[in-house]
Motif scaffolding. Structure first.
Motif: not given
Lengths: 509, 509
Positions: A35-58
């Motif tokens: 529906q276009g709503k923000i369902a979750a936000m996560e901060r402080g992922g791996a500093a390598d900038g890969s985003g994969s860890e954050i993705k998994t967490r979300l």
């Protein structure tokens, strides 16, 4: 609209925490539901900038599978920013952008504006101008716009259709103007009754196509006091009380206009008082300009909870005057930004933010002037002390952070959407842009991250605050790579489908 | 430089006839010889816009064969315009464009400017910043720039090398600053002797690479009076008298600076008088800013034939004040435009022209102010008459034509090149740009003439004057498709080699 895929956004996010502070969150992620709503936000992922860890967490947090989400990962140096809110723009006048000569408000209306607006009863012409206007503003990152259309119902309804189909959140106002003195015979409503009836037709049209006014909403639009009969204003206010629909109009843009209002409404104490007498000063009212309002008017507007759309480009182009944002803030008024196309020449809110910073410096410079020109200097001048003057001058200037606030959260408050848009938080809607700044190579060339590289040059040693300043002052639509409204991708640029963002690059940061 | 092919340019040409009037010649042609000089001009060709008749006439007139010329034909709606002249830009500061916070001149120098300039003694860094600066300004149509470099001779010489190799006409100034109060210990000349010796080294370097100073010329550059010892200023003036080289410096930008000058030079009657006493006010002198000069100073500058570089963006960003171009013109001073990067954030002279129009409106609005703020209002205020005020206000505003004049012929006069550049005439040199404006299709889309379509939308019903206004107010580097200096193509953009211009398109005009 077709059902949307869920979204995962990964990378750096920047938004206004307060008018004075930007919040930067790096190696972060936002999940957006169907529906276009923000369902979750996560901060402080791996500093390598890969985003994969954050993705998994979300995904784990929400119980979503990878298959049901579209992932957009910002490259190093790119960032997500809230979409811009244009709180005052005349869609029909887009065709005149840049054409105003040496005119000021009243002759500008007569010479440039009324003839063009009137001509848009030709629906083919209206489609051409409106489509271009919506496309352009989307490309500049404007996810919400409060439009003045014309008096023509069919053309106004067409503008609403185009906003909905192109996915821009919009308030679309069929313009009411039934007074005989200011409005030319060839372009005015025959009566207050006609103003109201035509307004209702547009409301009905929008209600049919977007029943919840989720993307497009009607907005009650008395052009400005001199254009409207007392009856029309009173009945529009009545319609507001019945429907809760928002209101937009102009106030105190130009000295000649103010004199005209005083002559036409001798019973009122002030321009703002005219609107208040007819019930048009409400918490859902957006007043464009407010350049020359008095202390009493500012206090009245604040008391009523009405908002001001600051249109710096227009106010300079038409020699209207420098509006005093700091002073209005001090009075407790919520302020947003308007491009006021075509009083202002630019359809970009980034440009409006830039010009808000510049105009605030002209307000400050007024305080410097030998004769203490500039109404903002009044307090300082009264004390007669240089120190107070210096303080007033310093305070008048708006910072990078403040004008970006005006462009986002300030605008959202202006149009009553502060709970939905203007920043990033769980429960808010995903109205956002992905911004990319050019990275200068070792030889002075810009790296070929994107053939459509913009006008901002980042050398690599800049802080994030510096990068935002560079974006504000030299950025343009080339830096806005993707734009979403309520989770829907409504604009993209750059070479190759889906390639511009995913490319990973080494960066100086 | 390698020998050049002769050029034929065909289509519409626009340049300033006077400060108030643009001259449009359609279906016309210009022939440029192998030295980059305009050899012939023909007007009044066939109205079908094919250009073939004009081409034949030019070739016959000059006895040239088709094989020896490169032909560039502007498509319908495109036009050739003189290259822009940037009369004041700090190349090293390009890396700081947009970064100035809430500072004003003196703290801006200390916080942002001196540290960056000093760091460019690192030649790798200097190359990166300077190459990017020259490339960017060329892309914005700047065919001539008057650069301040730094105190470092090697880096300054590198800037001169880059200008020559990239083909930008440039005045390159090694900055002289030997005074101990304003200049930090880490970034100043040890003595007047060192200022002069370093200046001579750059002159020698440029003389070796471009003996006639045809493309690159040295320029004597005392930073500003507070930065210079009396001896350094006197000796630079002496060097000017010996060599005839031009001079550039700053004047009367900021009130704090003016107080500082008064304290440092108690013997002088005014800031302008300081320069005059040391022999620096000459017809080859470019004075940047002149925001707060008095009547007497303006008259002195006019009498000496010195020029003023108006830097509107910078004057607003650093809260210096609104300079009064109309008033300077009335005093008989030649005025050009400067970007003053990075006091100004934009490297574009088109943007500077736009901002000159805007600042002139702030000057006009000063006249409106309740307390008659704004020094430009003095005359009007003295008479106490509203009519005189209205006239002064109206006159203060600069038109589209006037700011485009400032950007071209005005700038050319400023740097002493009015016989060579700034307009189109036989015997002048071909410093020009090809400008293309986006044409909106019937559905509101921009036609795919060029994937790199710019921000200007022409609907087809606009007059040529309107199109120029649209270009001025919304145009950017995307609209500048080709740039030539002295007949050499130094910048091009758009898809495909040679394809962008030749494509013929049906147009609404």
């Amino acid at each position: 609209m077709s059902p949307q895929k869920k979204l995962l956004l990964l990378g750096t996010f920047v938004h206004s925490k307060t008018p004075q502070d930007l919040d930067f969150f790096h190696n972060a992620g936002i999940a957006v539901d169907a529906q276009g709503k923000i369902a979750a936000m996560e901060r402080g992922g791996a500093a390598d900038g890969s985003g994969s860890e954050i993705k998994t967490r979300l995904l784990e947090k929400l119980g979503w599978s990878e298959a049901e989400v579209d992932v957009t990962e910002a490259a190093q140096g790119q960032f997500f920013f809230p979409g811009f809110v244009d709180t005052h723009i005349h869609a029909p006048q887009y065709a005149n952008a840049g054409i105003f000569g040496k005119s000021s408000l009243l002759d500008w209306l007569e010479t440039y504006t009324f003839p063009l607006e009137s001509s848009l009863k030709d629906l083919a012409k209206a489609r051409r101008v409106y489509a271009r206007c919506v496309r352009r503003t989307l490309s500049h990152g404007t996810t919400t716009a409060a439009y003045f259309a014309t008096i023509d119902v069919a053309a106004t309804n067409l503008l609403a259709d185009l906003c909905l189909s192109m996915g821009q959140r919009a308030f679309v106002g069929r313009v009411c103007m039934d007074a005989t003195e200011v409005n030319p015979a060839y372009y005015r409503d025959a009566s207050a009754e006609e103003s109201l009836e035509a307004t209702r037709q547009t409301i009905d049209h929008v209600r049919k196509m977007d029943p919840g006014f989720d993307i497009v909403s009607p907005i009650l639009t008395p052009r400005f006091a001199p254009s409207c009969s007392r009856e029309a204003m009173a009945r529009l206010a009545q319609l507001h009380r019945e429907t809760g629909l928002p209101i937009q109009t102009h106030i105190s843009e130009n000295l000649g206009e103010i004199q005209l209002v005083a002559r036409l409404f001798p019973e009122a104490d002030s321009y703002a008082d005219v609107y208040d007498r007819f019930g048009l000063l409400t918490p859902r009212t957006v007043l464009a300009h407010a350049v020359h309002i008095s202390d009493e008017e500012a206090e009245l507007i604040a008391r009523k909870g009405s908002k001001v759309s600051h249109c710096p480009c227009s106010n300079t182009c038409l020699t209207s005057g420098p509006a005093r944002v700091r002073w209005m803030w001090d009075k407790g008024i919520d302020v947003g930004l308007g491009t006021d196309v075509s009083g202002g020449y630019s359809p970009s809110i980034l440009e409006a933010a830039r010009q808000a910073a510049m105009v605030s410096r002209h307000v400050a410079m007024g305080i410097d002037m030998p004769n203490d020109g500039g109404a903002a200097a009044d307090d300082a001048a009264a004390t007669g002390k240089d120190e107070a003057k210096d303080d007033a001058k310093e305070r008048a200037k708006l910072t990078v952070e403040e004008v970006l606030y005006l462009a986002t959260r300030g605008g959202a408050r202006c149009v009553g959407l502060e709970d939905k848009i203007g920043g990033f938080a769980v429960g808010m809607e995903w109205d956002a842009q992905l911004v990319s700044l050019g990275q200068v190579g070792d030889d002075g060339d810009v790296r070929e991250q994107d053939a459509d590289e913009g006008p901002v040059d980042v050398f690599g040693w800049e802080t994030w605050e510096d990068r935002l300043a560079k974006w504000l002052y030299n950025g343009d639509d080339r830096n806005t790579k993707r734009v979403w409204v309520k989770g829907r991708l409504v604009h993209r640029r750059g070479r190759g489908e889906g390639k511009d963002c995913e490319v990973k690059r080494k960066d100086h940061s």
